[in-house]
Design a protein around this motif. Structure first.
Motif, PDB file in Angstrom:
ATOM      1  N   TYR A  16       0.838  -1.198   0.000  1.00 30.90           N
ATOM      2  CA  TYR A  16       0.000   0.000   0.000  1.00 30.90           C
ATOM      3  C   TYR A  16       0.872   1.248   0.000  1.00 30.90           C
ATOM      4  CZ  TYR A  16      -3.668   3.255   1.349  1.00 30.90           C
ATOM      5  OH  TYR A  16      -4.548   4.297   1.381  1.00 30.90           O
ATOM      6  N   ASP A  18       0.654   5.018   0.729  1.00 30.92           N
ATOM      7  CA  ASP A  18      -0.212   6.033   1.311  1.00 30.92           C
ATOM      8  C   ASP A  18      -0.227   7.318   0.487  1.00 30.92           C
ATOM      9  OD1 ASP A  18      -1.699   7.365   3.591  1.00 30.92           O
ATOM     10  OD2 ASP A  18       0.088   8.611   3.468  1.00 30.92           O
ATOM     11  N   TYR A  23      -2.836   0.742  -4.031  1.00 30.24           N
ATOM     12  CA  TYR A  23      -2.090  -0.495  -3.836  1.00 30.24           C
ATOM     13  C   TYR A  23      -1.349  -0.776  -5.135  1.00 30.24           C
ATOM     14  CZ  TYR A  23      -4.291  -1.513   0.576  1.00 30.24           C
ATOM     15  OH  TYR A  23      -4.692  -1.465   1.877  1.00 30.24           O
TER      16      TYR A  23
ATOM     17  N   THR C  11      -7.632   4.570   5.824  1.00 31.26           N
ATOM     18  CA  THR C  11      -6.733   3.457   5.544  1.00 31.26           C
ATOM     19  C   THR C  11      -6.724   2.431   6.668  1.00 31.26           C
ATOM     20  OG1 THR C  11      -5.334   4.844   4.173  1.00 31.26           O
ATOM     21  CG2 THR C  11      -4.308   2.880   5.099  1.00 31.26           C
ATOM     22  N   LYS C  14      -8.854  -0.445   5.840  1.00 38.07           N
ATOM     23  CA  LYS C  14      -8.897  -0.971   4.465  1.00 38.07           C
ATOM     24  C   LYS C  14      -8.650  -2.468   4.410  1.00 38.07           C
ATOM     25  CE  LYS C  14      -8.360   3.082   1.628  1.00 38.07           C
ATOM     26  NZ  LYS C  14      -7.516   3.851   0.697  1.00 38.07           N
ATOM     27  N   TYR C  16      -8.655  -5.944   1.372  1.00 38.00           N
ATOM     28  CA  TYR C  16      -8.468  -6.230  -0.041  1.00 38.00           C
ATOM     29  C   TYR C  16      -9.560  -7.166  -0.525  1.00 38.00           C
ATOM     30  CZ  TYR C  16      -6.183  -7.546  -4.383  1.00 38.00           C
ATOM     31  OH  TYR C  16      -5.886  -7.769  -5.707  1.00 38.00           O
ATOM     32  N   TYR C  23      -8.949  -2.396  -3.172  1.00 39.13           N
ATOM     33  CA  TYR C  23      -8.955  -2.216  -1.733  1.00 39.13           C
ATOM     34  C   TYR C  23     -10.127  -1.324  -1.390  1.00 39.13           C
ATOM     35  CZ  TYR C  23      -4.418  -4.364  -1.166  1.00 39.13           C
ATOM     36  OH  TYR C  23      -3.399  -5.259  -1.132  1.00 39.13           O
TER      37      TYR C  23
END
Lengths: 161, 161, 161, 161
Positions: A16, A18, A23, C11, C14, C16, C23
């Motif tokens: 990931y 940020d 991703y 986040t 999050k 997947y 995501y």
């Protein structure tokens, strides 16, 4: 016992970022995971590409075939996105004397909960005892590559009807 | 494909008990780990004992042999402490038509970093493609059980000289 | 000691989804993480929305303000995406007698390596000793919300110049 | 903001040694955990001893007191076994102008599931906002050290009756 691992991308290597809230495919995880598992066989990791397998082209598959054909090792492990794993496997038909096992994962190896470690172990366990051919190791199962398909709704591999 | 898993204890299942400042063998981890790996084969887990393998007796091994002999399944996975895995394996000789794979781990499955997931995967990958016999899957390798020993100083399995 | 936790997405939550190779924001992780940490304070988790904070609107922030104002608890923890955490914090000004701490993470809590647990702990440690006001707990630091900004290139929070 | 961390051992740093089938106290985990959490404050880690706190002596506590008194930093974090955390804390009384927070964990930081990250975060969050004094941060709570005790049967800290 010596294995050559070709990494091509896929969910198993996703990380990931940020800064972009996205991703993307990061460094191959197979080396760190083998080290964590304290494996005692020899292996070399060769990163061929870092792609989501939905974005792989015929040219990409030709490159993978060339690399596998050129490998001095008999035992070949390929980490690959799951969505087109069977297509790439089909392109490797006819390479004599190679045992080729594809694996990957549905959840990234960097997740706390992931199928990556078990899948890699399963691939390696099968690779060293199978006769030459092309196989897919997913969901704790080992399939001849031509006899399996991904059930995308269920995110798992199943025998072809 | 259906596997019967016998759990006997060992480091793979160790847990920490703060109240006593000790590590003890906890509930078998193989079921949760298979679930995490999203395996699609059938399996049943049978807990035979929860022992450090250094404390296993001849009677314990006789019990394990009875249980394996009584299992209706052909495919048998045994999780076991690493220190006497080969002794127990030797006691299972002569059970016809069974593929028996032992595995375990050097670091507990409950650790963040552990060889447990890869070892279990390796055992399962080999179990489904090997001919009948007794095997040990550790360190990413699959050995006939009679041809391997634990190197305790290095905490790994090696072929017998 | 009792805390009300408002979760808004970001986040930290999050997950997947293989089926879509995307995501998305999943179930709030704060409850499971508090349970893992064996916390002994009372808390209630209230999911307000599940949004990437880049997609939050003024209306969303009005809803968050309403919910916080209506909370019977003095101690308020808000999990939130990092990109607009300061904007939402600014909208909560003027609620008397509340200690409000925002936190989140740069890597999802579901990752093996993540700042989520430390950030949540830091937020809770500060929340119970701070005077009323609005704060952001990120990178192991606790800042008055009006005096901090996210450095997006570095993925971290810094004091305003 | 700068923190001096004194590590003294305890469960938080326990590691498993397969060769001896024992758990022992390994390298301090606080540095790697702060790095994982991407903290932006300055810190230095000083390993004072590596002991199970049940084995700590008066002399050990005298050493800890000397080291804390000699530290140039105002903010002091001490990682410590939980069983005698309060005894060591009592020995640090009377050091002027220091904010001292003890923390530790009931499950080792090297476990997948552990209270270590949340406890460290909680300690750091409180440390930077508390007035001088001696505190214990465990179970998501921050207590003045003289007002708390460990409930060993429940493996948690509680206010003294």
């Amino acid at each position: 016992m010596r294995i050559r691992v070709f990494t091509t991308g896929g969910t198993i290597d996703k990380v990931y970022f940020d800064a972009a809230s996205t991703y993307e495919i990061g460094d191959p995880q197979v080396g760190p995971l083998f080290k964590e598992a304290n494996v005692t066989f020899d292996f070399v990791v060769e990163s061929v590409m870092q792609k989501d397998s939905l974005h792989m082209t015929d040219d990409d598959r030709a490159v993978i075939r060339e690399r596998v054909a050129a490998a001095p090792e008999k035992l070949i492990l390929i980490t690959h996105g799951t969505d087109t794993m069977t297509e790439t496997a089909a392109r490797l038909a006819g390479l004599p004397d190679k045992v080729i096992v594809f694996t990957g994962s549905v959840l990234p190896a960097r997740f706390r909960q992931s199928d990556a470690r078990c899948n890699l172990g399963c691939a390696v366990g099968a690779l060293q005892v199978l006769p030459p051919g092309i196989y897919i190791a997913m969901n704790g199962r080992v399939f001849p590559a031509s006899q399996v398909k991904k059930n995308r709704a269920q995110s798992r591999f199943e025998p072809k009807a």
